[in-house]
Design a protein around this motif. Structure first.
Motif, PDB file in Angstrom:
ATOM      1  N   THR A   7       0.325   5.518   0.718  1.00 21.56           N
ATOM      2  CA  THR A   7      -0.580   6.564   1.202  1.00 21.56           C
ATOM      3  C   THR A   7       0.138   7.907   1.118  1.00 21.56           C
ATOM      4  O   THR A   7       1.180   8.077   1.747  1.00 21.56           O
ATOM      5  CB  THR A   7      -0.997   6.292   2.671  1.00 21.56           C
TER       6      THR A   7
ATOM      7  N   GLU B 103      -3.360   3.711  -2.349  1.00 20.84           N
ATOM      8  CA  GLU B 103      -3.253   2.885  -3.553  1.00 20.84           C
ATOM      9  C   GLU B 103      -2.709   1.513  -3.164  1.00 20.84           C
ATOM     10  O   GLU B 103      -1.695   1.414  -2.461  1.00 20.84           O
ATOM     11  CB  GLU B 103      -2.329   3.541  -4.574  1.00 20.84           C
TER      12      GLU B 103
ATOM     13  N   SER C 134      -2.176   7.987  -2.758  1.00 19.48           N
ATOM     14  CA  SER C 134      -1.969   7.213  -3.983  1.00 19.48           C
ATOM     15  C   SER C 134      -0.776   7.759  -4.761  1.00 19.48           C
ATOM     16  O   SER C 134      -0.436   8.943  -4.677  1.00 19.48           O
ATOM     17  CB  SER C 134      -3.217   7.244  -4.862  1.00 19.48           C
TER      18      SER C 134
ATOM     19  N   LEU D  85      -7.130   2.262  -6.668  1.00 27.34           N
ATOM     20  CA  LEU D  85      -7.142   3.544  -5.967  1.00 27.34           C
ATOM     21  C   LEU D  85      -8.266   3.552  -4.934  1.00 27.34           C
ATOM     22  O   LEU D  85      -9.332   2.981  -5.163  1.00 27.34           O
ATOM     23  CB  LEU D  85      -7.329   4.686  -6.959  1.00 27.34           C
TER      24      LEU D  85
ATOM     25  N   GLN E 198      -5.373  13.140  -6.733  1.00 27.72           N
ATOM     26  CA  GLN E 198      -4.667  12.137  -5.934  1.00 27.72           C
ATOM     27  C   GLN E 198      -5.624  11.577  -4.892  1.00 27.72           C
ATOM     28  O   GLN E 198      -6.364  12.323  -4.246  1.00 27.72           O
ATOM     29  CB  GLN E 198      -3.442  12.745  -5.247  1.00 27.72           C
ATOM     30  N   TYR E 199      -5.603  10.258  -4.707  1.00 22.68           N
ATOM     31  CA  TYR E 199      -6.531   9.602  -3.800  1.00 22.68           C
ATOM     32  C   TYR E 199      -5.849   9.274  -2.473  1.00 22.68           C
ATOM     33  O   TYR E 199      -4.636   9.452  -2.309  1.00 22.68           O
ATOM     34  CB  TYR E 199      -7.106   8.357  -4.472  1.00 22.68           C
TER      35      TYR E 199
ATOM     36  N   SER F   6       4.482   8.087  -1.224  1.00 22.21           N
ATOM     37  CA  SER F   6       4.151   8.078  -2.645  1.00 22.21           C
ATOM     38  C   SER F   6       5.191   8.875  -3.429  1.00 22.21           C
ATOM     39  O   SER F   6       5.513  10.016  -3.070  1.00 22.21           O
ATOM     40  CB  SER F   6       2.756   8.663  -2.889  1.00 22.21           C
TER      41      SER F   6
ATOM     42  N   TRP G  35       0.834  -1.206   0.000  1.00 15.04           N
ATOM     43  CA  TRP G  35       0.000   0.000   0.000  1.00 15.04           C
ATOM     44  C   TRP G  35       0.870   1.259   0.000  1.00 15.04           C
ATOM     45  O   TRP G  35       1.946   1.299   0.612  1.00 15.04           O
ATOM     46  CB  TRP G  35      -0.905   0.030   1.222  1.00 15.04           C
TER      47      TRP G  35
END
Length: 282
Positions: free
Chosen positions: A123, A137, A125, A155, A133-134, A252, A121
């Motif tokens: 954090t 991901e 995304s 996402l 951007q989320y 990220s 993962w």
């Protein structure tokens, strides 16, 4: 009493070995980070082994420009066949990952089998959609026998709980508490995981050729970004961050230039209107 002490010592030695193994796995080569002197813009200079991070022209992640994607019917629906397999949650210092034993399943890409090896993962995304951007991901990493990689990414936005992370809550909490004698690495045995529960169904996806998003940033990785945005809760996002050192909680890599690459899109209902509000639309 002596036997009990020997058992405890043996268990401690085994646990220490796991911690060392996890630490060594991360520390092969030069350490990297997400800010400061070893941040993403410095990765290529940290080691010759990392040179692709700065010199490569096919780097990931990217910002996917929906209006510039190309619909490709030849891509077809995703072909994945996952099976229950033993798994281990690992704090890799720079992310939280789940490694699978043999038999976790495969995906088929251009007629070639890629076996599911691990997932991890980020954090927030790493991939963006039209500049958005989320919250997180999930990247499911598959590898073929010839060494090629194929990654399927999902996402996540903040919202309802994600069912698989709900099942993993206790183990993620244990990973947060397992500091391996002060080190930030650790791992928790999960046992058998039914990987069908993490097979994200979607009618739409994006496909492009990129790279690994951490050093050595190896290229010619086939990326599949699922079109359906899922949700996870704030608590779950914090659980994914909690075991990590403060400098890796936001892990990220910034988006990389497209450099003329084509981003393809497949949609099973390309000629119809999709009423799913969570579907990333073209």
């Amino acid at each position: 009493m002596m036997m009990m002490m020997m058992i405890k010592l043996s268990f401690f030695s085994f646990a220490l070995l796991l911690c060392i193994a996890s630490s060594n796995a991360q520390n092969q080569g030069v350490g990297f980070g997400y800010g400061g002197t070893n941040g993403p813009n410095k990765w290529g200079a940290l080691s010759p082994y990392y040179s692709k991070c700065s010199a490569g022209k096919l780097q990931s992640p990217i910002d996917i420009p929906k209006k510039q994607t190309f619909y490709s019917r030849r891509l077809g629906s995703l072909v994945r066949d996952y099976h229950p397999a033993n798994a281990t949650l690992v704090n890799h210092i720079f992310n939280i990952a789940m490694f699978f034993g043999k038999g976790a399943g495969d995906m088929v890409l251009n007629g070639k089998n890629y076996t599911l090896k691990q997932m991890h993962w980020h954090t927030p995304s790493e991939h963006l959609i039209n500049g958005v951007q989320y919250a997180a991901e999930l990247q499911m990493v598959h590898q073929a026998q010839d060494g090629d990689f194929a990654v399927v990414a999902t996402l996540f936005k903040l919202g309802d709980e994600e069912p698989f992370l709900t099942k993993m809550k206790e183990r993620l909490e244990r990973l947060r508490e397992d500091k391996c004698g002060g080190n930030t690495t650790g791992q928790v045995e999960v046992g058998e995981v039914d990987t069908k529960h993490i097979e994200r169904k979607t009618r739409k996806y994006f496909r492009y050729i990129g790279s690994l998003t951490t050093p050595p940033c190896s290229q010619n990785v086939s990326w599949t970004i699922l079109g359906k945005v899922r949700s996870l809760s704030e608590e779950q996002m914090q659980l994914l961050k909690a075991p990590l050192d403060i400098s890796y909680k936001n892990n990220s890599r910034p988006v990389q230039p497209l450099n003329g690459r084509k981003v393809e899109m497949f949609h099973e209902l390309a000629d119809k209107t999709d009423d799913d509000n969570n579907e990333v639309r073209n």
